[in-house]
Enzyme design. Sequence first.
Site, PDB file in Angstrom:
ATOM      1  N   HIS A  42       3.380  -3.204  -4.221  1.00 42.46           N
ATOM      2  CA  HIS A  42       3.129  -1.891  -5.146  1.00 42.46           C
ATOM      3  C   HIS A  42       2.636  -0.704  -4.277  1.00 42.46           C
ATOM      4  O   HIS A  42       3.315   0.445  -4.477  1.00 42.46           O
ATOM      5  CB  HIS A  42       1.984  -2.031  -6.046  1.00 42.46           C
ATOM      6  CG  HIS A  42       1.494  -0.838  -7.010  1.00 42.46           C
ATOM      7  ND1 HIS A  42       1.896  -0.576  -8.388  1.00 42.46           N
ATOM      8  CD2 HIS A  42       0.719   0.218  -6.515  1.00 42.46           C
ATOM      9  CE1 HIS A  42       1.278   0.451  -8.632  1.00 42.46           C
ATOM     10  NE2 HIS A  42       0.732   0.854  -7.424  1.00 42.46           N
ATOM     11  N   GLU A  43       1.724  -0.912  -3.382  1.00 43.93           N
ATOM     12  CA  GLU A  43       1.357   0.082  -2.425  1.00 43.93           C
ATOM     13  C   GLU A  43       2.399   0.585  -1.518  1.00 43.93           C
ATOM     14  O   GLU A  43       2.385   1.855  -0.931  1.00 43.93           O
ATOM     15  CB  GLU A  43       0.141  -0.375  -1.788  1.00 43.93           C
ATOM     16  CG  GLU A  43      -1.031  -0.519  -2.681  1.00 43.93           C
ATOM     17  CD  GLU A  43      -1.710   0.819  -3.267  1.00 43.93           C
ATOM     18  OE1 GLU A  43      -1.380   1.953  -2.774  1.00 43.93           O
ATOM     19  OE2 GLU A  43      -1.921   0.863  -4.491  1.00 43.93           O
ATOM     20  N   HIS A  97       4.325   3.418  -2.846  1.00 43.46           N
ATOM     21  CA  HIS A  97       3.814   4.750  -2.732  1.00 43.46           C
ATOM     22  C   HIS A  97       4.060   5.054  -1.315  1.00 43.46           C
ATOM     23  O   HIS A  97       4.534   6.325  -0.813  1.00 43.46           O
ATOM     24  CB  HIS A  97       2.141   4.514  -3.074  1.00 43.46           C
ATOM     25  CG  HIS A  97       1.834   4.445  -4.293  1.00 43.46           C
ATOM     26  ND1 HIS A  97       2.280   5.044  -5.422  1.00 43.46           N
ATOM     27  CD2 HIS A  97       1.121   3.298  -4.916  1.00 43.46           C
ATOM     28  CE1 HIS A  97       1.832   4.727  -6.499  1.00 43.46           C
ATOM     29  NE2 HIS A  97       1.016   3.752  -6.409  1.00 43.46           N
ATOM     30  N   ASP A 150      -2.982   4.742 -10.893  1.00 46.06           N
ATOM     31  CA  ASP A 150      -1.598   5.716 -11.030  1.00 46.06           C
ATOM     32  C   ASP A 150      -1.571   6.416 -12.298  1.00 46.06           C
ATOM     33  O   ASP A 150      -1.217   7.579 -12.339  1.00 46.06           O
ATOM     34  CB  ASP A 150      -0.527   4.700 -10.974  1.00 46.06           C
ATOM     35  CG  ASP A 150      -0.080   4.198  -9.620  1.00 46.06           C
ATOM     36  OD1 ASP A 150      -0.483   4.634  -8.713  1.00 46.06           O
ATOM     37  OD2 ASP A 150       0.375   3.120  -9.482  1.00 46.06           O
TER      38      ASP A 150
END
Length: 287
Positions: free
Chosen positions: A42-43, A46, A136
């Site tokens: 997930h990170e 980003h 988020d």
Amino acid sequence: MTARKSLPPIHLHPILMLFIAIAFLTGTFVELLIIFCIVLFHELGHYSMALLFKWRIQGIVLWIFGGVMETDEYGNRPLYEELLVTIAGPFQHIVLYLILFLGMLLNFLPSSILEMALYYNSLILFFNLIPIWPLDGGKFLFLLLSYWLPYKTAHQTIILLSIFLSFILACVFLFFMPFSLSAFCIALFLAAENRVEWKRRYYVFIRFLLERYQNGNVVKVVDPIVISHHASLMDVFAQFRREKKHAIYVTYPGNRRKTMDENDCLYCFFQKRRYDLTIGDIADEIA
């Protein structure tokens, strides 16, 4: 691009270290490993999008069910950049769904592992969409607020709202879900993170102004500010909005008015350091 620049420094938050210790003691290390991999994936979503826009990134901090990409760019980049960086994390979960469903078709992992990964992928996705900063969902809500409201107001509003929602979550987990101790701890952790963010709100606002002064502002609309000559520079800055250029109309008794550019105000604040003067005094000096 070298490998050193391709991967950011990755740090483990103390709360994650605590959960790792608990996982070893309770025999749930496999579950924690799955959660860790999903959060990291997930990170990196980003991070990859931020890298595409050449953001300055200090690293990634991972904590249970989430993480934070450390950067000073939030609030200082065009809204579309911040929006894409924000949604890049949740988008990774869609990719994970495709990978996991493909894994079920090909049977390359035990079904129990795949089902557990699907469960935690959904849990982490929906958890990160809760409108609490720095999740988020909270960042997305902040982008909406900062589009409609002055930056300072939007930032303080999202922090106060996040603290309130964090305590509501903690109460729900404590009184209505008594066996969700980990979720209760996470809710308190989010409240503590926002308390820290509240303490540094002045620094965040000054960083927003300094970036605007040094590197300019993405301008889409000219938005006039009408303000009394008694107001301070900070009163003027409190009305600054993202992606808007401000003409400052200073009003005096007798329907007299003077016009200033926002850059004149920023110059007086950062270069001349005229904190003691009112906006009327500054307008008279410039004239």
